[in-house]
Design a protein around this motif. Structure first.
Motif, PDB file in Angstrom:
ATOM      1  N   ASP A  42       1.335  -0.886   0.585  1.00  0.00           N
ATOM      2  CA  ASP A  42       0.511  -0.303  -0.027  1.00  0.00           C
ATOM      3  C   ASP A  42       0.731   1.171   0.368  1.00  0.00           C
ATOM      4  O   ASP A  42       1.969   1.513   0.193  1.00  0.00           O
ATOM      5  CB  ASP A  42      -0.809   0.271   1.077  1.00  0.00           C
TER       6      ASP A  42
ATOM      7  N   PHE B  89      -8.239  -0.003  -2.970  1.00  0.00           N
ATOM      8  CA  PHE B  89      -7.727   0.509  -1.248  1.00  0.00           C
ATOM      9  C   PHE B  89      -8.756   1.219  -1.068  1.00  0.00           C
ATOM     10  O   PHE B  89      -9.482   2.013  -1.530  1.00  0.00           O
ATOM     11  CB  PHE B  89      -6.363   1.493  -1.296  1.00  0.00           C
ATOM     12  N   THR B 104      -3.422  -1.981   3.219  1.00  0.00           N
ATOM     13  CA  THR B 104      -3.107  -2.955   1.949  1.00  0.00           C
ATOM     14  C   THR B 104      -3.439  -3.251   0.405  1.00  0.00           C
ATOM     15  O   THR B 104      -2.094  -3.810  -0.437  1.00  0.00           O
ATOM     16  CB  THR B 104      -2.391  -4.017   2.154  1.00  0.00           C
ATOM     17  N   GLY B 105      -4.462  -2.946   0.027  1.00  0.00           N
ATOM     18  CA  GLY B 105      -4.770  -3.257  -1.359  1.00  0.00           C
ATOM     19  C   GLY B 105      -5.389  -4.930  -1.453  1.00  0.00           C
ATOM     20  O   GLY B 105      -5.018  -5.641  -1.187  1.00  0.00           O
TER      21      GLY B 105
END
Lengths: 115, 112
Positions: A42, B89, B104-105
């Protein structure tokens, strides 16, 4: 409509070299943010500027520095590059801080590869 | 502290299937919540947002409701298309700051 412009889009450097990334925010946006996104990860917040002053600081290494200029564009300077610095670096902009507007506009990113 | 936890991927669905991507958050104060989408080789784009409890964000057939009681902001779409294949996300920003916190997607692949 004009978007956030980042340059260069791709950059290859060797260890211990330096690199500079540039970000041109959407016209009239006064806040710029830098994010680092490693492979499959991310985006991690690095640093932000509002009206040319640093407004917030995240996980930016001491080897990195950034600033926002009078025309509101921003540059991220990275020195003593390490292999782990290889990532996609995103710039984002907003009008005012996100606590007021709640939205970031992201550029397409600059991909840095350190060999 | 502030954090976002979202469902791990990758997720693979057939076209027209129902999609749910779970997202829960921890935050001080009353954050705004977002879903961003990242298509291959591109930057993040705002998909939808909600700024207070019980708000529902919606866009392009996607929906998410800000649930304060369960600290959740799950993303849903009734019928996914191949063009929805991307990484999603979940994110929050506190109402007193300007730093986004991303999950974290979740990678979604939709197959014909």
């Amino acid at each position: 409509a004009a978007g956030v412009i980042q340059s260069p889009r791709h950059l290859i450097k060797e260890k211990r070299e330096t690199a500079t990334l540039k970000c041109y925010p959407i016209p009239r946006h006064d806040t710029v943010y830098w994010y680092q996104q490693g492979p499959g990860q991310d985006p991690q917040f690095l640093i932000s500027f509002y009206e040319k002053m640093q407004s917030d600081k995240g996980s930016i290494p001491d080897r990195f520095s950034a600033q926002q200029f009078s025309d509101y564009h921003s540059e991220l300077n990275m020195s003593s590059l390490e292999l782990g610095d290889s990532a996609l670096y995103f710039c984002a902009s907003s009008l005012g801080t996100t606590s007021n507007t709640g939205e970031l506009f992201f550029g397409e990113g600059s991909r840095l590869t350190v060999l | 502290g502030n954090s976002v936890t979202q469902m791990e991927g990758p997720v693979t669905l057939s076209e027209e299937a129902f999609l749910t991507i779970n997202c829960t958050y921890t935050a001080t104060g009353y954050p705004s919540l977002f879903w961003y989408v990242q298509y291959p080789g591109e930057g993040l784009q705002l998909l939808l947002k909600a700024t207070k409890a019980d708000d529902k964000g919606s866009n392009k057939g996607f929906e998410a409701t800000y649930r304060k009681e369960t600290t959740s902001f799950h993303l849903e779409k009734g019928s996914v298309q191949v063009s929805d294949s991307a990484v999603y996300f979940c994110a929050l920003v506190r109402n007193t700051g300007n730093q986004f916190y991303f999950g974290t997607g979740t990678s979604l692949t939709v197959i014909p």
